[in-house]
Design a protein around this motif. Structure first.
Motif, short mmCIF file in Angstrom:
data_model
loop_
_atom_site.label_atom_id
_atom_site.label_comp_id
_atom_site.label_asym_id
_atom_site.label_seq_id
_atom_site.Cartn_x
_atom_site.Cartn_y
_atom_site.Cartn_z
N CYS A 55 0.59 -0.61 9.36
CA CYS A 55 -0.53 -0.30 8.46
C CYS A 55 -0.66 1.21 8.44
O CYS A 55 -1.00 1.78 9.48
CB CYS A 55 -1.81 -0.95 8.94
SG CYS A 55 -3.32 -0.25 8.22
N CYS A 61 -1.42 -7.73 4.75
CA CYS A 61 -1.94 -6.91 5.86
C CYS A 61 -3.07 -7.64 6.55
O CYS A 61 -3.76 -8.46 5.96
CB CYS A 61 -2.34 -5.52 5.40
SG CYS A 61 -4.07 -5.31 5.01
N LYS A 101 -6.26 3.12 10.62
CA LYS A 101 -6.96 2.45 9.52
C LYS A 101 -7.24 1.00 9.87
O LYS A 101 -8.33 0.49 9.66
CB LYS A 101 -6.13 2.55 8.23
CG LYS A 101 -6.80 1.83 7.07
CD LYS A 101 -6.12 2.06 5.75
CE LYS A 101 -6.81 1.24 4.65
NZ LYS A 101 -6.20 1.40 3.35
N CYS A 160 0.83 -1.21 0.00
CA CYS A 160 0.00 0.00 0.00
C CYS A 160 0.86 1.26 0.00
O CYS A 160 0.34 2.36 -0.04
CB CYS A 160 -0.93 -0.01 1.20
SG CYS A 160 -0.13 -0.52 2.72
FE1 F3S Z 1 -2.13 -1.09 3.85
FE2 F3S Z 1 -3.72 -2.97 4.69
FE3 F3S Z 1 -3.37 -0.88 6.10
S1 F3S Z 1 -3.61 -2.18 2.63
S2 F3S Z 1 -3.07 0.74 4.63
S3 F3S Z 1 -1.78 -2.39 5.61
S4 F3S Z 1 -5.33 -1.89 5.79
#
Ligand code: F3S
Length: 405
Positions: free
Chosen positions: A295, A354, A374, A117
């Protein structure tokens, strides 16, 4: 929409069926949003690769497209998936197999199989003013706000269509007039760490919806905090862009951020940040059996911080701790000894995976501790986990003690 002669031929199928399908998607989206034309893009980033979002039907759909000879014509990266291809994490075998089928199909189209991401940590860095077609809401908000690139909140299929054609409809965030602020947030309290940025992002995101917030009073934040902040705004709300006065490139002053538009002002103090923390916390039981940080995917600097926090300590028996990052950051972290240090303490540095897009709940875990706004937002419903939200230090303490203090 006004199409060039070449684009008309693409719509007619003269460039092949996959390109025709992609053009049909882009023209339909352009007409819905009132775009006058298509514009060229430099890169695409396809999200929604998880088996959770595709299902088996979606998996077969992408495989069919790949088999039909579809090939991307601009550099196209892939988002995070639900499996770590480098190791067995104990997830169900059929889940892993089907997840890898999806990745493979996109790779057959010529996409880069580095699933993350944060493609901008892996060398894919859009420059100021450049139009791109990236899905993954946290990456969209980061590229618009911090890099000054131009990107709508694409979905997986539209990003794929853009990768196959090198084009995107000209609307939304590609236009100057849609990049101005809507509400001014005067931050009157100190944001101590990444978790405070997440708390603020969650608080404002929930209230602002899809409008553009402008923040005044935040000085010199580390890059990682901006990444996390954008992810919080884009998950608790539908934000595609924010401004921080004196920090982000399109907001050298408050006046520049609003570009002459009228706006309301909201004060942000300690209470609002605490409210954001409350929004993100859903656990009742202080016993923690799962800790997940990274994340959006962690940078090398964050891997170093995690290694330091775990130094001389061990993850408690019965607790699973995952530190999410991508293949590039992990390789550097390995070279510098951080990965070894984290794993010696009993945590696992995952690669290209993730929590939210995977199924850690299949391992039997019930209560998550995380420093990601998130992840806290999505893991509650998406993974059916109780969630504690707080700083990286509190998360590591929870991993070591098995409880949230
Ligand atoms: Fe990436 Fe998963 Fe967080 S896509 S932004 S690690 S929810």
């Amino acid at each position: 929409m006004k199409l060039t002669d070449e684009e008309k031929r693409m719509v007619d199928g003269q460039a092949g069926q996959p390109v025709k399908m992609a053009m049909d998607i882009l023209v339909a989206i352009g007409e819905i949003y009132g775009a006058e034309k298509l514009i060229p893009i430099q890169t695409a980033h396809i999200a929604g690769l998880s088996l959770k979002s595709h299902g088996i039907a979606g998996c077969e759909w992408v495989e069919d497209i790949a088999r039909s000879g579809a090939k991307v014509c601009v550099p196209t990266t892939l988002n995070v998936v639900g499996v770590d291809r480098s190791r067995d994490l104990g997830l169900p075998q059929d889940w892993c197999t089907n997840q890898m089928r999806i990745e493979k199909a996109y790779e057959c189209m010529g996409c880069f199989g580095t699933s993350s991401c944060v493609p901008y940590y892996q060398g894919f860095v859009p420059r100021f003013g450049e139009s791109i077609a990236w899905a993954e809401s946290s990456a969209v908000v980061f590229t618009n706000s911090v890099l000054g690139a131009r990107d709508n909140r694409e979905g997986g299929p539209t990003a794929m269509a853009s990768g196959l054609t090198g084009r995107t409809p000209y609307y939304g965030m590609h236009l100057d007039e849609n990049r101005k602020g809507d509400v001014l947030y005067k931050v009157t309290t100190e944001l101590k760490d990444l978790a405070d940025f997440g708390g603020l992002g969650a608080y404002v995101g929930k209230r602002i919806g899809t409008r553009i917030p402008v923040f005044d009073g935040i000085s010199n934040p580390p890059l990682e905090n901006l990444v996390s902040f954008g992810a919080a705004l884009a998950s608790s709300g539908g934000v595609a862009m924010f401004h921080i006065v004196g920090v982000t490139p399109e907001a050298p002053t408050v006046a520049a951020a609003f570009g002459g538009k009228k706006y309301d002002t909201v004060l942000i103090g300690k209470g609002e940040i605490e409210e954001g923390y409350k929004q993100l916390t859903s656990a009742g039981d202080t016993k923690v059996d799962y800790v997940a940080i990274g994340c959006p995917h962690y940078s090398v600097r964050q891997l170093e911080e995690t290694a330091r926090l775990l130094q001389g300590r061990k993850v408690a028996k019965g607790v699973t701790m995952w530190v999410h990052t991508n293949v590039a950051m992990k390789a550097v972290g390995k070279q510098l000894g951080y990965v070894q240090a984290i794993e010696d303490a009993g945590a696992i540095v995952t690669q290209d995976l993730c929590t939210v897009l995977s199924i850690p709940e299949a391992l039997g875990v019930k209560t998550l501790a995380t420093n990601s706004a998130k992840m806290a937002f999505y893991a509650r419903g998406g993974n059916s986990l109780g969630v504690w939200y707080g700083s990286a230090k509190r998360c590591v303490d929870a991993a070591v003690t098995g409880s949230w203090k």
